[in-house]
Design a protein around this motif. Structure first.
Motif, PDB file in Angstrom:
ATOM      1  N   PRO A 188       0.816  -1.231   0.000  1.00  0.00           N
ATOM      2  CA  PRO A 188       0.000   0.000   0.000  1.00  0.00           C
ATOM      3  C   PRO A 188       0.838   1.266   0.000  1.00  0.00           C
ATOM      4  O   PRO A 188       0.507   2.239  -0.693  1.00  0.00           O
ATOM      5  CB  PRO A 188      -0.821  -0.139   1.290  1.00  0.00           C
ATOM      6  N   ARG A 189       1.942   1.282   0.737  1.00  0.00           N
ATOM      7  CA  ARG A 189       2.817   2.445   0.743  1.00  0.00           C
ATOM      8  C   ARG A 189       3.428   2.672  -0.639  1.00  0.00           C
ATOM      9  O   ARG A 189       3.541   3.823  -1.100  1.00  0.00           O
ATOM     10  CB  ARG A 189       3.930   2.228   1.779  1.00  0.00           C
ATOM     11  N   ALA A 190       3.804   1.575  -1.311  1.00  0.00           N
ATOM     12  CA  ALA A 190       4.362   1.694  -2.656  1.00  0.00           C
ATOM     13  C   ALA A 190       3.329   2.257  -3.626  1.00  0.00           C
ATOM     14  O   ALA A 190       3.659   3.075  -4.495  1.00  0.00           O
ATOM     15  CB  ALA A 190       4.859   0.329  -3.128  1.00  0.00           C
ATOM     16  N   VAL A 191       2.071   1.832  -3.495  1.00  0.00           N
ATOM     17  CA  VAL A 191       1.002   2.342  -4.362  1.00  0.00           C
ATOM     18  C   VAL A 191       0.789   3.833  -4.121  1.00  0.00           C
ATOM     19  O   VAL A 191       0.647   4.622  -5.068  1.00  0.00           O
ATOM     20  CB  VAL A 191      -0.299   1.548  -4.126  1.00  0.00           C
ATOM     21  N   PHE A 192       0.762   4.261  -2.843  1.00  0.00           N
ATOM     22  CA  PHE A 192       0.631   5.686  -2.527  1.00  0.00           C
ATOM     23  C   PHE A 192       1.757   6.491  -3.182  1.00  0.00           C
ATOM     24  O   PHE A 192       1.526   7.570  -3.750  1.00  0.00           O
ATOM     25  CB  PHE A 192       0.665   5.901  -1.012  1.00  0.00           C
ATOM     26  N   ASP A 193       2.972   5.988  -3.088  1.00  0.00           N
ATOM     27  CA  ASP A 193       4.118   6.694  -3.674  1.00  0.00           C
ATOM     28  C   ASP A 193       4.001   6.802  -5.187  1.00  0.00           C
ATOM     29  O   ASP A 193       4.326   7.849  -5.772  1.00  0.00           O
ATOM     30  CB  ASP A 193       5.416   5.972  -3.298  1.00  0.00           C
ATOM     31  N   LEU A 194       3.543   5.723  -5.849  1.00  0.00           N
ATOM     32  CA  LEU A 194       3.383   5.740  -7.299  1.00  0.00           C
ATOM     33  C   LEU A 194       2.337   6.761  -7.727  1.00  0.00           C
ATOM     34  O   LEU A 194       2.545   7.523  -8.682  1.00  0.00           O
ATOM     35  CB  LEU A 194       3.001   4.354  -7.801  1.00  0.00           C
ATOM     36  N   LEU A 195       1.207   6.783  -7.024  1.00  0.00           N
ATOM     37  CA  LEU A 195       0.156   7.746  -7.364  1.00  0.00           C
ATOM     38  C   LEU A 195       0.629   9.175  -7.134  1.00  0.00           C
ATOM     39  O   LEU A 195       0.353  10.075  -7.935  1.00  0.00           O
ATOM     40  CB  LEU A 195      -1.103   7.453  -6.542  1.00  0.00           C
ATOM     41  N   GLU A 196       1.361   9.391  -6.060  1.00  0.00           N
ATOM     42  CA  GLU A 196       1.902  10.725  -5.795  1.00  0.00           C
ATOM     43  C   GLU A 196       2.878  11.132  -6.890  1.00  0.00           C
ATOM     44  O   GLU A 196       2.912  12.308  -7.305  1.00  0.00           O
ATOM     45  CB  GLU A 196       2.595  10.737  -4.438  1.00  0.00           C
ATOM     46  N   THR A 197       3.655  10.184  -7.386  1.00  0.00           N
ATOM     47  CA  THR A 197       4.635  10.469  -8.434  1.00  0.00           C
ATOM     48  C   THR A 197       3.966  10.989  -9.706  1.00  0.00           C
ATOM     49  O   THR A 197       4.514  11.863 -10.392  1.00  0.00           O
ATOM     50  CB  THR A 197       5.446   9.198  -8.752  1.00  0.00           C
ATOM     51  N   VAL A 198       2.785  10.470 -10.029  1.00  0.00           N
ATOM     52  CA  VAL A 198       2.103  10.873 -11.269  1.00  0.00           C
ATOM     53  C   VAL A 198       1.052  11.949 -11.032  1.00  0.00           C
ATOM     54  O   VAL A 198       0.306  12.306 -11.943  1.00  0.00           O
ATOM     55  CB  VAL A 198       1.466   9.660 -11.972  1.00  0.00           C
ATOM     56  N   GLY A 199       0.957  12.471  -9.805  1.00  0.00           N
ATOM     57  CA  GLY A 199       0.055  13.584  -9.535  1.00  0.00           C
ATOM     58  C   GLY A 199      -1.365  13.197  -9.201  1.00  0.00           C
ATOM     59  O   GLY A 199      -2.295  13.971  -9.469  1.00  0.00           O
ATOM     60  N   ILE A 200      -1.566  12.020  -8.602  1.00  0.00           N
ATOM     61  CA  ILE A 200      -2.893  11.573  -8.174  1.00  0.00           C
ATOM     62  C   ILE A 200      -2.913  11.517  -6.650  1.00  0.00           C
ATOM     63  O   ILE A 200      -1.984  10.992  -6.027  1.00  0.00           O
ATOM     64  CB  ILE A 200      -3.237  10.185  -8.754  1.00  0.00           C
ATOM     65  N   GLU A 201      -3.991  12.039  -6.043  1.00  0.00           N
ATOM     66  CA  GLU A 201      -4.082  12.059  -4.584  1.00  0.00           C
ATOM     67  C   GLU A 201      -4.204  10.657  -4.023  1.00  0.00           C
ATOM     68  O   GLU A 201      -4.766   9.756  -4.654  1.00  0.00           O
ATOM     69  CB  GLU A 201      -5.287  12.904  -4.160  1.00  0.00           C
ATOM     70  N   ALA A 202      -3.709  10.476  -2.800  1.00  0.00           N
ATOM     71  CA  ALA A 202      -3.640   9.155  -2.193  1.00  0.00           C
ATOM     72  C   ALA A 202      -5.007   8.536  -1.956  1.00  0.00           C
ATOM     73  O   ALA A 202      -5.145   7.308  -1.972  1.00  0.00           O
ATOM     74  CB  ALA A 202      -2.868   9.231  -0.876  1.00  0.00           C
TER      75      ALA A 202
END
Length: 318
Positions: free
Chosen positions: A126-140
């Motif tokens: 889940p932490r990795a998914v949050f980081d990926l979404l943040e990287t592309v500009g999508i809120e957690a």
């Protein structure tokens, strides 16, 4: 830069719906991609661009040829070895809605590659998914929502996050902005350019729009009826377009300055039937510079550039 991918004489033919002929979607394509570079592949709809991209990743099985990725021929790999290799090769699809499973949440979609390749555990993913979404500009908080709750541009960002999940070295982007509004296209292109530098990515960027390709690419290959008819560094191609088809594509790019009157090269007719291509040069029925030889003799590649900076054209004019 060192070589990451080399494709030699790749072919992919399909049996026609009538079952009597073969459609030459990719017909002897060769290309080279270096680490950290973006190779743009351009051409009209139906010229074989998407089939080429999917064949390179073996989403479609090629009929013949060679695909050497990081020194290893992908066509020699068995199912388990190919599956492991897919960590290094990912794809961004044209339609950001059709490429996302509507029954899964965004968290499941982006995290699925991590589960399949057994990266991390249930606590760390889940932490990795949050980081990926943040990287592309999508809120957690997007992890609990579904694809239909997002705009087209947001869905494409999610598709990019999924492609990044395994930290690949090569991404094939199949017209990733053609389904988006013009105002959103530049945002996605800038994001891809930023990610390339941040993660050391190499792209094969497929598009029918030369203006888009110019924005992102280092080199470009122009396809027509399953073949590459011109390939060069992007600066050389725009400074000296040499194949008549390339000249027509560049002339069709809108000129933002109303004071300049562009010279248009109007192509006659439509793209020929790939099941029954014309003899000789396949472009000759539409070419304003066609000669007698074009009607019967297939042109060979000619390098009009330099040994260390090739500019290859497949045309009888050279």
């Amino acid at each position: 830069m060192s070589e990451l991918l080399r494709v030699r004489e790749l072919t992919k033919h399909f049996v026609s719906r009538r079952g009597k002929g073969r459609i030459r979607a990719v017909d002897g394509v060769s290309l080279v991609l270096r680490r950290g570079e973006t190779l743009g592949v351009v051409g009209e709809s139906g010229c074989g661009k998407s089939t080429l991209g999917r064949s390179i990743l073996r989403l479609l099985e090629p009929d013949s040829g060679e695909i050497v990725f990081d020194g290893e021929d992908l066509l020699t790999l068995g199912p388990s070895a190919l599956r492991a290799k897919r960590r290094d090769m990912q794809m961004i699809f044209q339609d950001p809605f059709a490429s996302l499973d509507p029954r899964l949440t965004i968290g499941s979609i982006v995290g699925e590659p991590l589960v399949i390749h057994r990266i991390g555990d249930r606590a760390s993913r889940p932490r990795a998914v949050f980081d990926l979404l943040e990287t592309v500009g999508i809120e957690a908080d997007a992890v609990r929502r579904y694809p239909h709750e997002f705009s087209g541009g947001q869905r494409q960002r999610i598709g990019i996050a999924r492609a990044l999940a395994l930290r690949p070295r090569l991404i094939v982007a199949d017209e990733p902005v053609s389904a988006l509004d013009v105002s959103i296209q530049s945002q996605i292109l800038n994001l891809m350019a930023e990610l390339r530098l941040r993660f050391g990515l190499s792209y094969i960027f497929i598009s029918h729009d030369l203006a888009v390709v110019e924005h992102l690419s280092d080199t470009v290959a122009v396809m027509y009826l399953g073949r590459i008819v011109e390939a060069a560094a992007i600066e050389d191609l725009f400074a000296r377009p040499s194949h008549p088809y390339t000249q027509a594509l560049i002339a069709a790019v809108p000129e933002p300055d109303p004071a300049r009157r562009a010279t248009r090269t109007v192509l006659k007719g439509e793209l020929p039937d790939p099941e029954n291509p014309p003899p000789g040069c396949p472009f000759h029925p539409r070419c304003p510079k066609a000669m007698d030889a074009c009607h019967s003799i297939v042109p060979k590649d000619a390098n009009i550039g330099f040994a260390d900076r090739p500019h290859v054209v497949r045309c009888h004019l050279y």
